[in-house]
Design an enzyme around this catalytic site. Structure first.
Site, PDB file in Angstrom:
ATOM      1  N   ASP A 266      36.621   9.763  90.536  1.00 35.02           N
ATOM      2  CA  ASP A 266      37.587   8.791  91.025  1.00 35.02           C
ATOM      3  C   ASP A 266      36.835   7.496  91.348  1.00 35.02           C
ATOM      4  O   ASP A 266      35.672   7.532  91.747  1.00 35.02           O
ATOM      5  CB  ASP A 266      38.276   9.339  92.280  1.00 35.02           C
ATOM      6  CG  ASP A 266      39.205   8.315  92.915  1.00 35.02           C
ATOM      7  OD1 ASP A 266      39.934   7.659  92.161  1.00 35.02           O
ATOM      8  OD2 ASP A 266      39.190   8.188  94.144  1.00 35.02           O
ATOM      9  N   LYS A 267      37.478   6.363  91.144  1.00 31.00           N
ATOM     10  CA  LYS A 267      36.819   5.081  91.408  1.00 31.00           C
ATOM     11  C   LYS A 267      37.029   4.616  92.845  1.00 31.00           C
ATOM     12  O   LYS A 267      36.071   4.362  93.572  1.00 31.00           O
ATOM     13  CB  LYS A 267      37.342   4.011  90.439  1.00 31.00           C
ATOM     14  CG  LYS A 267      36.779   2.610  90.698  1.00 31.00           C
ATOM     15  CD  LYS A 267      37.355   1.599  89.743  1.00 31.00           C
ATOM     16  CE  LYS A 267      38.789   1.246  90.088  1.00 31.00           C
ATOM     17  NZ  LYS A 267      38.941   0.482  91.360  1.00 31.00           N
TER      18      LYS A 267
END
Length: 435
Positions: A266-267
């Protein structure tokens, strides 16, 4: 471990019993039991550690019980309960919002989107969402594994997929079993066809060389201690990871993690700070960077109640101009809504002039501007270039009359979520490890 190597060992133990070779039977059985105990002990320890963490992090909610608001454990909520959600709360279940002012909700746990979403009466708020602005009552309609988040988790849990470790063990096991079967068939042909020497399990000449040789083939054809050695090795690995605050629920996960070559991350909040930052503005016409930022700040909520991530980021850019900002009076502020896709403010300047400023979706700001024909291509090119750099942007416009009849687009304000300080080192380390 349920694999062909263990099956072969179990067959060897069974043959030992048939032939009365209790010593070999005891040794093989001890290896099987030891292997199972190590795996069970490590996975139980990991499970206990996770349960202990859950006990420390038991969430609570404010729910109406018997007409009285009470603080209760979130796990006791049932469909039909009325709960109260306020800033900072994590929604304990899937709920529908009741009557009240709109709220803003961070759904990054589900969507990865860092910007809060606005929710109004009748809207649904999913379990795991964080309330970023406002306060409202809601009715619970789904809990636990029946929530949107829970159903997603259950789909992942139901996925049946063999890990790399199981595949390797099965390949080794099937090869060893094939090897054993070839020589066992050769043994049978030699003893029963060529020598005509059948098994005699009774009498003074009782015995069965074929079965004895089968045990030798099984024990010699496979690494009897391999599953145990592997369990011990992975248990040591799990212990080392535990010292780094990583809990391993399945021992095979240690090897699977070691064999990883692709990592999907996930960013927002993982590789980035989950904190919007303003980049260098893009101006059109005779407008300056300072002017576009200042007008964007005038079109933002300022001071008490300012919880919008974009507003906070933009207002933060004019902290050194606070004295100048205070000379302007915001006579009316229009909040962002999904229909207009912009915020607006009617402003009275220090010289008594009244004007309007607005910020919002670039296309919306462009469409309402009188200078659209002159700047449309330039604005679209800038939007594409900013997108290539991973930046989103908002448009800013100004109308020099109080009615907002003649808007002029000033330019774009790029926004980005900066990376964490350790992101570069983390990625470099992963690449060096072959990920």
């Amino acid at each position: 471990m349920w694999n062909p190597l263990s099956w072969a060992m179990e067959v060897a133990a069974l043959l030992s019993i048939i032939l009365g070779d209790y010593l070999d039977f005891g040794l093989i059985l001890a290896l099987l039991i030891g292997n199972s105990c190590i795996a069970y002990f490590e996975e139980t320890q990991a499970g206990n550690a996770i349960e202990a963490l859950k006990a420390q992090l038991t969430p609570e909610s404010i729910a109406k019980r018997g007409g009285v608001w009470k603080r209760v454990e979130s796990s006791t909520l049932v469909p039909g309960d009325i709960i109260r959600l306020k800033i900072g709360d994590v929604s304990p279940a899937d709920v529908k919002l009741l009557e009240g002012d709109s709220i803003k909700v961070n759904q990054s746990a589900l969507t990865g989107e860092s910007l809060p979403a606005e929710k109004k009466e009748g809207s649904e708020v999913y379990s795991g969402s964080v309330i970023k602005m406002g306060e409202i009552e809601a009715v619970v309609h789904s809990t636990g594994m029946h929530t949107f988040f829970g159903r997603t988790a259950s789909l992942v849990a139901q996925t049946v997929r063999q890990g790399h470790f199981q595949k390797v063990l099965k390949s080794i096991g099937y090869f060893c079993i094939s090897f054993i079967l070839v020589f066992f068939i050769a043994e049978v042909l030699v003893q029963f066809v060529w020598r005509s020497n059948p098994c005699k399990l009774t009498g003074s000449e009782g015995g069965c060389p074929t079965l004895l040789n089968a045990i030798i083939l099984i024990v010699g054809g496979i690494s009897v201690a391999m599953p145990t050695v592997l369990s011990v090795t992975m248990a040591i690995g799990a212990s080392q990871l535990a010292k780094r605050q990583a809990i391993i629920r399945r021992l095979t996960a240690v090897e699977e993690l070691a064999s990883m070559d692709i990592l999907c991350s996930d960013k927002t909040g993982t590789l980035t700070l989950n904190k919007l930052t303003v980049d260098e503005p893009v101006t059109v016409g005779n407008f300056t960077n300072e002017q576009i930022i200042f007008d964007a700040a005038l079109a933002s909520k300022h001071g008490e109640g300012a919880d919008d991530a974009i507003d906070i980021a933009i207002v933060g850019k004019i902290q050194d101009r606070e004295e100048e900002y205070n000379k302007y009076q915001i006579t009316k502020f229009i909040h962002f809504d999904p229909v207009s896709k912009r915020t607006s403010a009617i402003v009275k300047g220090p010289d008594g002039s009244v004007f309007q400023v607005s910020k919002g979706a670039p296309q919306v700001i462009l469409d309402m501007s009188s200078n659209k024909g002159e700047i449309e291509k330039v604005i679209h090119d800038h939007i594409e270039n900013l997108a290539l750099r991973g930046l989103r942007c908002i448009g800013v416009a100004r109308s020099n009359d109080a009615e907002g009849n003649n808007w002029t687009m000033e330019g774009l304000v790029p926004l980005f979520d900066p990376p964490r300080e350790d992101t570069k080192d983390t990625i470099e380390t992963a690449l060096k490890l072959g990920v």
